[in-house]
Design a protein around this motif. Structure first.
Motif, mmCIF file in Angstrom:
data_model
loop_
_atom_site.group_PDB
_atom_site.id
_atom_site.type_symbol
_atom_site.label_atom_id
_atom_site.label_comp_id
_atom_site.label_asym_id
_atom_site.label_seq_id
_atom_site.Cartn_x
_atom_site.Cartn_y
_atom_site.Cartn_z
ATOM 1 N N GLU A 99 13.192 1.178 6.901
ATOM 2 C CA GLU A 99 12.238 0.197 6.375
ATOM 3 C C GLU A 99 11.680 0.706 5.063
ATOM 4 O O GLU A 99 11.693 1.906 4.788
ATOM 5 C CB GLU A 99 11.101 -0.024 7.372
ATOM 6 N N GLU A 100 11.156 -0.213 4.259
ATOM 7 C CA GLU A 100 10.516 0.168 3.000
ATOM 8 C C GLU A 100 9.270 1.021 3.304
ATOM 9 O O GLU A 100 8.618 0.818 4.337
ATOM 10 C CB GLU A 100 10.088 -1.092 2.241
ATOM 11 N N PRO A 101 8.936 1.969 2.420
ATOM 12 C CA PRO A 101 7.776 2.828 2.690
ATOM 13 C C PRO A 101 6.461 2.038 2.678
ATOM 14 O O PRO A 101 6.295 1.131 1.870
ATOM 15 C CB PRO A 101 7.809 3.846 1.538
ATOM 16 N N LYS A 102 5.582 2.400 3.603
ATOM 17 C CA LYS A 102 4.325 1.659 3.747
ATOM 18 C C LYS A 102 3.125 2.568 3.463
ATOM 19 O O LYS A 102 3.187 3.772 3.698
ATOM 20 C CB LYS A 102 4.191 1.113 5.167
ATOM 21 N N THR A 103 2.036 1.968 3.032
ATOM 22 C CA THR A 103 0.815 2.753 2.790
ATOM 23 C C THR A 103 0.334 3.397 4.088
ATOM 24 O O THR A 103 -0.126 4.542 4.087
ATOM 25 C CB THR A 103 -0.311 1.860 2.221
ATOM 26 N N SER A 104 0.470 2.679 5.209
ATOM 27 C CA SER A 104 0.012 3.222 6.498
ATOM 28 C C SER A 104 0.834 4.456 6.885
ATOM 29 O O SER A 104 0.317 5.406 7.486
ATOM 30 C CB SER A 104 0.129 2.161 7.592
ATOM 31 N N GLN A 105 2.120 4.438 6.506
ATOM 32 C CA GLN A 105 3.021 5.568 6.798
ATOM 33 C C GLN A 105 2.586 6.791 5.987
ATOM 34 O O GLN A 105 2.567 7.921 6.488
ATOM 35 C CB GLN A 105 4.436 5.137 6.406
ATOM 36 N N GLU B 247 -9.132 11.131 -2.199
ATOM 37 C CA GLU B 247 -9.787 10.623 -0.987
ATOM 38 C C GLU B 247 -9.387 9.186 -0.693
ATOM 39 O O GLU B 247 -8.911 8.472 -1.570
ATOM 40 C CB GLU B 247 -11.311 10.690 -1.173
ATOM 41 N N GLY B 248 -9.632 8.775 0.542
ATOM 42 C CA GLY B 248 -9.402 7.377 0.915
ATOM 43 C C GLY B 248 -8.005 7.142 1.436
ATOM 44 O O GLY B 248 -7.344 8.060 1.920
ATOM 45 N N GLU B 249 -7.574 5.904 1.335
ATOM 46 C CA GLU B 249 -6.263 5.508 1.870
ATOM 47 C C GLU B 249 -5.312 5.170 0.725
ATOM 48 O O GLU B 249 -5.748 4.817 -0.372
ATOM 49 C CB GLU B 249 -6.435 4.279 2.767
ATOM 50 N N ALA B 250 -4.024 5.241 1.029
ATOM 51 C CA ALA B 250 -3.016 4.995 -0.006
ATOM 52 C C ALA B 250 -3.171 3.615 -0.639
ATOM 53 O O ALA B 250 -2.968 3.442 -1.843
ATOM 54 C CB ALA B 250 -1.615 5.161 0.578
#
Length: 360
Positions: free
Chosen positions: A70-76, A117-120
């Motif tokens: 699958e395409e790369p995800k921010t959650s990954q 910091e934070g999320e992708a």
């Protein structure tokens, strides 16, 4: 006028067998025995001793196998960063991505998120990254995406598919060993190679074109024609030349931009999970109105290599689905402006865009 001051990959090693020098490259960068190198490796190499036995592990170094289905995800990216933080005694000495565009993009994103910091998803966009990434190395095992050289890491987030475009994204070191591409399946080789070809067409036909982009784009374009149309190269030569086409194709968009095929394929990836290379091919196949010469050559290459593209991808989509596709594509303004100029919205109306999607 202010000109963009782009970073490039500062160190690159090229040549068959150069993967064997990885230990010599990494050891001087080791911070201490508690700061490991983390190798993110495409899981197609799981159980492939030819490659994995040559990954130089010592101290607390580890390999994390990752599926590129699958395409790369921010959650990954967020999950990998959390895993690395929880399992390492100190911040890693470096992140090494070994695989295709998906693995290279994940390696770049993880290296950035270990120091920011934070999320992708907070960093999807242009120049949002504040802190320098940790040392990161890219080792492509398939050629075409240009991920090894670009200043972006393309990720599918909760709301959009968009890259982390920043001066801190490019790799500190790239290893170009064309021998690593020897077992790539034929269809995959074609789709990823066409990603490179489409980069070049979009860059060379775009309004952002300049002498810098043109010199790289023309070289990559010619190499693609040599590899995919002339068919006179032996296997080794073709692998080496495609690796260089990928590099030059990536460089050609560093100072310009891609265009319509990429803008439209981002939507397919977000909504349907379509992989980037094949998505570009599916879209590009219908863009003769905008890239007549490029699409003509593409169709010749497709025929020469007996590639049949999936049909009816958008056959069962609802109006709401088409609106999502339009919104994602429309969000990529620089790509449209490069392709169609400042008044692109009068040319590519939502209705026109939907009618193109309906052909796919």
């Amino acid at each position: 006028m202010s000109y963009k001051n782009f970073p490039m990959v500062p160190r690159v090693i090229f040549g068959r067998g150069s993967f064997n020098q990885l230990n010599d490259i990494l050891e001087p960068k080791r911070l201490n025995s508690k700061a490991p190198f983390i190798f993110l490796v495409d899981d197609v190499f799981k159980g492939n001793a030819w490659l994995t036995s040559r990954v130089p592990l010592s101290y607390d170094d580890r390999i994390i196998f990752i599926s590129a289905n699958e395409e790369p995800k921010t959650s990954q990216v967020d999950a990998l960063v959390e895993d690395i933080i929880l399992t390492t005694k100190e911040r890693p000495s470096g992140i090494i991505g070994i695989g295709g565009g998906t693995l290279l993009d994940l390696a770049k994103a993880v290296a950035i998120m270990l120091t920011n910091e934070g999320e992708a998803k907070d960093y999807q966009g242009w120049d949002l990254v504040k802190n320098e990434a940790i040392y990161h190395v890219g080792i492509p095992t398939i050629s075409g995406t240009g991920a090894e050289v670009s200043r972006t890491t393309v990720l599918t987030g909760p709301e959009k598919k968009l890259g982390i475009n920043s001066d801190y994204t490019p790799f500190d070191q790239v290893v170009l060993d064309s021998e690593l591409t020897k077992d790539v399946p034929k269809a995959q080789w074609f789709y990823t190679g066409m990603d490179c070809f489409i980069h070049c067409v979009e860059s060379l036909e775009g309004s952002y074109l300049n002498a810098f982009s043109q010199s790289y784009g023309e070289k990559a374009y010619d190499l693609c024609k040599e590899i995919f149309l002339n068919g006179t190269l032996d296997e080794t030569e073709a692998q080496e030349k495609l690796m260089m086409a990928s590099w030059h194709g990536g460089m050609s968009i560093a100072y310009s931009q891609v265009g319509i095929a990429h803008a439209m394929s981002y939507g397919l990836a977000y909504l349907l999970g379509t992989k980037h290379g094949i998505g570009n091919c599916i879209v590009f196949d219908h863009l003769e109105e905008f890239y007549p010469e490029g699409v003509k050559l593409f169709k010749e290459m497709k025929e020469k290599h007996n590639i049949s593209l999936p049909q009816g991808l958008c056959a069962n989509l609802t109006d709401a689905d088409f609106n999502i596709l339009v919104n994602i594509a429309y969000g990529l303004e620089p790509l449209w402006e490069n392709a169609l100029g400042k008044n692109w919205k009068t040319i590519m109306t939502p209705g026109k865009l939907i009618s193109l999607y309906k052909k796919m």
